[in-house]
Design a protein around this motif. Structure first.
Motif, PDB file in Angstrom:
ATOM      1  N   HIS A  81       9.110  33.058  52.570  1.00  0.00           N
ATOM      2  CA  HIS A  81       9.576  34.216  54.287  1.00  0.00           C
ATOM      3  C   HIS A  81       8.416  35.361  54.898  1.00  0.00           C
ATOM      4  O   HIS A  81       7.890  35.164  53.527  1.00  0.00           O
ATOM      5  N   THR A  82       7.807  34.642  55.782  1.00  0.00           N
ATOM      6  CA  THR A  82       7.019  36.201  56.105  1.00  0.00           C
ATOM      7  C   THR A  82       7.765  37.629  56.412  1.00  0.00           C
ATOM      8  O   THR A  82       8.359  38.466  56.669  1.00  0.00           O
ATOM      9  N   GLU A  83       6.338  38.364  56.759  1.00  0.00           N
ATOM     10  CA  GLU A  83       6.949  39.502  57.139  1.00  0.00           C
ATOM     11  C   GLU A  83       8.090  39.971  58.136  1.00  0.00           C
ATOM     12  O   GLU A  83       8.426  40.750  58.731  1.00  0.00           O
ATOM     13  N   PHE A  84       7.589  38.401  59.081  1.00  0.00           N
ATOM     14  CA  PHE A  84       8.324  38.320  60.433  1.00  0.00           C
ATOM     15  C   PHE A  84       9.837  37.695  60.259  1.00  0.00           C
ATOM     16  O   PHE A  84       9.840  36.657  59.901  1.00  0.00           O
ATOM     17  N   ASP A  85      11.000  38.805  60.830  1.00  0.00           N
ATOM     18  CA  ASP A  85      11.844  38.518  60.126  1.00  0.00           C
ATOM     19  C   ASP A  85      12.902  37.052  61.061  1.00  0.00           C
ATOM     20  O   ASP A  85      12.780  36.701  61.952  1.00  0.00           O
ATOM     21  N   GLY A  86      13.060  35.821  60.693  1.00  0.00           N
ATOM     22  CA  GLY A  86      13.681  34.795  60.459  1.00  0.00           C
ATOM     23  C   GLY A  86      12.115  33.423  61.056  1.00  0.00           C
ATOM     24  O   GLY A  86      12.689  32.585  61.470  1.00  0.00           O
ATOM     25  N   LEU A  87      10.927  33.984  60.313  1.00  0.00           N
ATOM     26  CA  LEU A  87      10.251  33.336  60.194  1.00  0.00           C
ATOM     27  C   LEU A  87       9.384  32.570  59.446  1.00  0.00           C
ATOM     28  O   LEU A  87       9.331  33.657  58.445  1.00  0.00           O
ATOM     29  N   ASP A  88       9.878  31.557  58.948  1.00  0.00           N
ATOM     30  CA  ASP A  88       9.197  31.265  57.617  1.00  0.00           C
ATOM     31  C   ASP A  88       8.093  30.398  57.717  1.00  0.00           C
ATOM     32  O   ASP A  88       7.811  29.350  58.983  1.00  0.00           O
ATOM     33  N   LEU A  89       7.070  29.787  56.428  1.00  0.00           N
ATOM     34  CA  LEU A  89       6.078  28.743  56.692  1.00  0.00           C
ATOM     35  C   LEU A  89       6.614  28.284  55.468  1.00  0.00           C
ATOM     36  O   LEU A  89       6.451  28.365  54.018  1.00  0.00           O
ATOM     37  N   ILE A  90       5.817  26.308  55.736  1.00  0.00           N
ATOM     38  CA  ILE A  90       5.054  26.092  54.198  1.00  0.00           C
ATOM     39  C   ILE A  90       3.770  26.277  54.744  1.00  0.00           C
ATOM     40  O   ILE A  90       3.002  25.913  55.238  1.00  0.00           O
ATOM     41  N   PRO A  91       2.671  26.937  53.709  1.00  0.00           N
ATOM     42  CA  PRO A  91       1.878  26.721  53.638  1.00  0.00           C
ATOM     43  C   PRO A  91       0.617  25.777  54.098  1.00  0.00           C
ATOM     44  O   PRO A  91       1.291  24.504  52.876  1.00  0.00           O
ATOM     45  N   ALA A  92      -0.536  25.690  54.131  1.00  0.00           N
ATOM     46  CA  ALA A  92      -1.442  25.034  53.763  1.00  0.00           C
ATOM     47  C   ALA A  92      -1.989  25.004  52.751  1.00  0.00           C
ATOM     48  O   ALA A  92      -1.780  25.726  51.546  1.00  0.00           O
ATOM     49  N   ASP A  93      -2.756  24.203  51.417  1.00  0.00           N
ATOM     50  CA  ASP A  93      -3.192  23.177  50.999  1.00  0.00           C
ATOM     51  C   ASP A  93      -4.927  23.204  50.740  1.00  0.00           C
ATOM     52  O   ASP A  93      -4.798  21.919  52.164  1.00  0.00           O
ATOM     53  N   LYS A  94      -5.940  23.571  50.523  1.00  0.00           N
ATOM     54  CA  LYS A  94      -7.141  23.123  50.539  1.00  0.00           C
ATOM     55  C   LYS A  94      -6.921  21.592  50.423  1.00  0.00           C
ATOM     56  O   LYS A  94      -8.282  20.523  50.459  1.00  0.00           O
ATOM     57  N   ASN A  95      -6.641  21.386  49.082  1.00  0.00           N
ATOM     58  CA  ASN A  95      -5.731  19.530  48.977  1.00  0.00           C
ATOM     59  C   ASN A  95      -6.015  18.637  50.421  1.00  0.00           C
ATOM     60  O   ASN A  95      -6.039  17.203  49.812  1.00  0.00           O
TER      61      ASN A  95
END
Length: 165
Positions: A81-95
């Motif tokens: 969950h990001t600091e923005f209401d309603g905006l989520d993220l599945i993050p990246a990875d160097k792999n």
């Protein structure tokens, strides 16, 4: 008031780097969230600029899209969950650098991302996939199957002519 159906998935892709794919993904996501729509950004670029651009630290030991695609991680556990209401993220990875190679021998590899996101799709109005630059030509790309794609590019007459041919 407009009512949006849940689960609209868009890939933001271009074979060229530096044309605004990540900027487009972040700004669209912020605009949707500011209008009370739930949005998920999937950062599929190993550089992780959408991840850091949304204020999330990279490689913190939590599951990323790499772990979801190739490690069997539950996508719900990878959501940040990001600091923005309603905006989520599945993050990246160097792999993710080697993900295309790891996906080569998998059956239905071009559907892998779609299958991985199926369990969380109805939790969001929009899922925006920030693609890395060469995914547009890869068989594992989200654009390979019928996912609508946006192709940001710089404005010039030569680019417009090339897009028309």
């Amino acid at each position: 008031m407009l009512v949006w159906p849940l689960g609209q998935v868009f890939a933001i892709a271009n074979q060229k780097g530096g044309v605004g794919k990540t900027t487009t993904a972040i700004n669209l996501a912020a605009a949707f969230a500011a209008n009370d729509l739930r949005v998920l950004v999937v950062d599929s670029d190993p550089q992780g600029n959408a991840t850091t651009g949304l204020g999330v630290a990279k490689n913190t030991g939590r599951p990323s899209i790499y772990h979801v695609l190739l490690g069997g991680a539950d996508p719900a556990q990878a959501i940040v969950h990001t600091e923005f209401d309603g905006l989520d993220l599945i993050p990246a990875d160097k792999n993710l650098v080697g993900a295309d190679i790891e996906l080569v021998d998998l059956p239905d590899r071009e559907l892998k991302l779609r299958q991985c996101l199926a369990s969380i799709r109805d939790q969001y109005h929009f899922i925006l996939i920030d693609c890395r630059r060469h995914w547009i030509f890869s068989p594992s790309t989200p654009c390979w199957r019928p996912t609508p794609c946006w192709f940001p590019s710089s404005a010039s007459s030569l680019r417009w002519k090339a897009s028309r041919s």
